[in-house]
Design a protein around this motif. Structure first.
Motif, short mmCIF file in Angstrom:
data_model
loop_
_atom_site.label_atom_id
_atom_site.label_comp_id
_atom_site.label_asym_id
_atom_site.label_seq_id
_atom_site.Cartn_x
_atom_site.Cartn_y
_atom_site.Cartn_z
N VAL A 242 5.20 8.69 -3.73
CA VAL A 242 4.72 8.43 -2.38
C VAL A 242 5.16 9.57 -1.47
O VAL A 242 6.32 9.97 -1.48
CB VAL A 242 5.25 7.08 -1.86
N VAL A 243 4.21 10.10 -0.69
CA VAL A 243 4.46 11.24 0.20
C VAL A 243 4.96 10.73 1.55
O VAL A 243 4.85 9.55 1.86
CB VAL A 243 3.16 12.08 0.37
N GLY A 244 5.49 11.64 2.37
CA GLY A 244 5.85 11.31 3.75
C GLY A 244 7.34 11.20 3.97
O GLY A 244 8.05 10.56 3.19
N ARG B 66 0.84 -1.19 0.00
CA ARG B 66 0.00 0.00 0.00
C ARG B 66 0.88 1.25 0.00
O ARG B 66 1.96 1.25 0.60
CB ARG B 66 -0.90 0.01 1.23
N ALA B 67 0.43 2.26 -0.67
CA ALA B 67 1.22 3.50 -0.73
C ALA B 67 0.31 4.68 -1.01
O ALA B 67 -0.59 4.60 -1.85
CB ALA B 67 2.29 3.40 -1.81
N LEU B 68 0.53 5.77 -0.30
CA LEU B 68 -0.25 6.98 -0.49
C LEU B 68 0.53 7.89 -1.43
O LEU B 68 1.55 8.46 -1.06
CB LEU B 68 -0.45 7.65 0.88
N GLY C 294 -4.24 14.52 -7.50
CA GLY C 294 -4.25 14.60 -6.04
C GLY C 294 -3.79 13.30 -5.43
O GLY C 294 -3.31 12.40 -6.12
N PRO C 295 -3.96 13.16 -4.11
CA PRO C 295 -3.48 11.97 -3.42
C PRO C 295 -4.36 10.75 -3.71
O PRO C 295 -5.57 10.86 -3.78
CB PRO C 295 -3.55 12.36 -1.95
N VAL C 296 -3.73 9.62 -3.86
CA VAL C 296 -4.42 8.37 -4.18
C VAL C 296 -3.82 7.26 -3.32
O VAL C 296 -2.60 7.22 -3.14
CB VAL C 296 -4.22 8.02 -5.68
N LEU C 297 -4.66 6.41 -2.79
CA LEU C 297 -4.12 5.27 -2.04
C LEU C 297 -4.05 4.05 -2.96
O LEU C 297 -5.07 3.51 -3.36
CB LEU C 297 -5.00 4.94 -0.82
N ASP C 298 -2.84 3.65 -3.30
CA ASP C 298 -2.63 2.44 -4.10
C ASP C 298 -2.54 1.24 -3.17
O ASP C 298 -1.92 1.32 -2.11
CB ASP C 298 -1.29 2.54 -4.84
#
Lengths: 326, 326
Positions: B54-56, B2-4, B10-14
């Motif tokens: 991926v953010v963060g 999983r990756a944000l 915009g942001p998507v959760l894969d």
């Protein structure tokens, strides 16, 4: 006495301006020689739009009266320009040059040096060595401003340093920095001015030489000193400093800079150092030692009677120091 | 895994993003806990308009693979975010965090921490003491950023210091500065946030309290730290610093500030210090000692599956640290 005054209608030469009266603790000083500075020209151009009075703050003079301080009479002096209130939190911590109620000779509520006489507090005066000629001593104030950099920044021989601007102050700043042994390059537009530094073995580069600039931009400096006072100069100086480096500002800008990306200072961890007036004692010492060369900076000398013409001449592009002799 | 991810939309959760593969000298790290930072929110809001991935970048994790560095496997770590090219003039003088070709975890060309796994060079990793809980260790990176101030400025007990901004970073900066023994006041808008500092015996003031602000403006500080990231904050910070003082900038500004009077920095001899990432080792030490309190800063905790909601929540006014747990 004669005095070159800034009025609502521009500069005027008065021939019967009242000679100032020294208060207790002050000296009456006969002006022997004065220098025109960029600040004077900015005042004339409406900078800060407020000052009305006798212009001029770079001078050499001789004390002719000093109530309760007769031992000063006959002493040849340079004088610091700022006079604090002596009572506020800034004055009490020795920051009188930043006092919010301060007077500044020829700049803020205090008649200046383009006149036959001026007054200053005895505390502002620095006796000058006999062998230091007036033509050199008149550079004490701008040289002190250049030296202020060394009070604020630790400049050392491991550093790459660029001085941007080959005007009156830039040529003094470059000579002061060269003494630290740092890896210095002075940048400017005028071969004749840069030549003054080249004769002192200070490396120089032309800002209008694409090849030289490309090379310098590829090797950004630890310290860049901005002495052009122009928005273009500021922009170039910003690009010439390395991340984590220091950008020192020695010039005021006549107009606010356009919208400025302060975030880039954060991301690149740039330190911006505003720098103004400096210490007179080491400036006098360096001039007395001949460690800083000022003769080639003198471009003209006018009598006070021709003071208006002197100001006009000093404002011409490419002209360095213009002196006024009362 | 999983990756944000930040995408053009915009942001998507894969849920089936490829698990990264550690190269030689790198570690594959399982993310145990991550924190949302203002920079993440700025990236999402289009800051620098470029990052896609991926953010963060604030995280605690455990090494699960490390080619040629098997001794790191099982190690719980914090990780520095910048990866220099290793070859340029900046990297060679230890300024890799400023490398012009650098990657930054979750910020510049490097997938970040809001995911099940990430990779980082072994050289970027700092082992964490066993007794330091994840909820505290996730603050290592922002605390290091706060500590960077002490690397750049000599803060000491004789100084009056104001910290302007009671957000995530401001509350850490205030705690770090309080340890120097300086005469500190933390300024902010939110009683609940300032209360976190007041409980630590750090004096606070409300920027919307006219009387308090009048008093502070009458006693400008030796050092002001701007941590609001807003033009109003910058303007107030400038007015709160004394002539000859230091204005440190810990926040980036989403937009360039409006036309700015740089001359006032020269006249008042202000030093402006841009400050970004800092040293991890002392941050880990301070958190392990409990010398900096972070529990009250945690406002919410979301599973990675609810990562989008976590970002939304973190962007709300008044919300402090939001954690994401994969």
């Amino acid at each position: 006495m004669r005095a070159l005054r800034l009025t609502d209608n521009g500069p005027v030469l008065d021939t019967d301006y009242p000679t100032p009266h020294p208060e207790s603790g002050e000296a009456l000083i006969r002006v022997d020689l004065a220098g025109i500075c960029a600040t004077d020209l900015q005042l004339l151009a409406g900078y800060k739009g407020g000052y009305r009075g006798v212009v001029g703050h770079e001078f050499v003079g001789t004390v002719v009266a000093a109530p309760n301080h007769a031992d000063w009479i006959g002493q040849r002096v340079a004088g610091e320009l700022n006079i604090g209130c002596g009572e506020c939190h800034l004055c009490r911590r020795g920051l009188d040059k930043h006092c919010r109620q301060r007077q500044s000779l020829g700049i803020i509520r205090r008649d200046g040096a383009f006149a036959d006489f001026l007054t200053l507090p005895i505390a502002n005066l620095h006796p000058l060595p006999h062998h230091l000629p007036d033509e050199h001593a008149v550079f004490v104030e701008p040289l002190a401003a250049a030296l202020q950099l060394l009070e604020q920044c630790h400049v050392h021989q491991g550093q790459r340093v660029y001085v941007l601007g080959d005007g009156r102050l830039g040529l003094l700043v470059a000579q002061v920095l060269a003494r630290t042994g740092c890896h210095l390059t002075a940048l400017g537009r005028t071969p004749a001015k840069l030549g003054i530094l080249a004769m002192r073995n200070i490396p120089t580069a032309r800002t209008d030489d694409q090849e030289q600039m490309t090379q310098l931009l590829a090797h950004p400096a630890d310290l860049v000193v901005e002495v052009t006072g122009s928005p273009d100069g500021f922009d170039l100086a910003r690009r010439l400093v390395r991340p984590g480096g220091v950008l020192a500002l020695k010039s005021t800008f006549a107009n606010p800079l356009p919208a400025f990306d302060i975030s880039s200072l954060v991301v690149d961890e740039i330190t911006l150092v505003g720098s103004r007036c400096g210490p007179f004692a080491p400036a006098i010492r360096l001039l007395a030692e001949g460690a800083v060369v000022v003769d080639p900076l003198i471009h003209a000398r006018f009598g006070l009677d021709n003071g208006i013409a002197a100001l006009d001449y000093a404002a011409r592009r490419g002209v360095l120091k213009v002196l006024i002799e009362p």
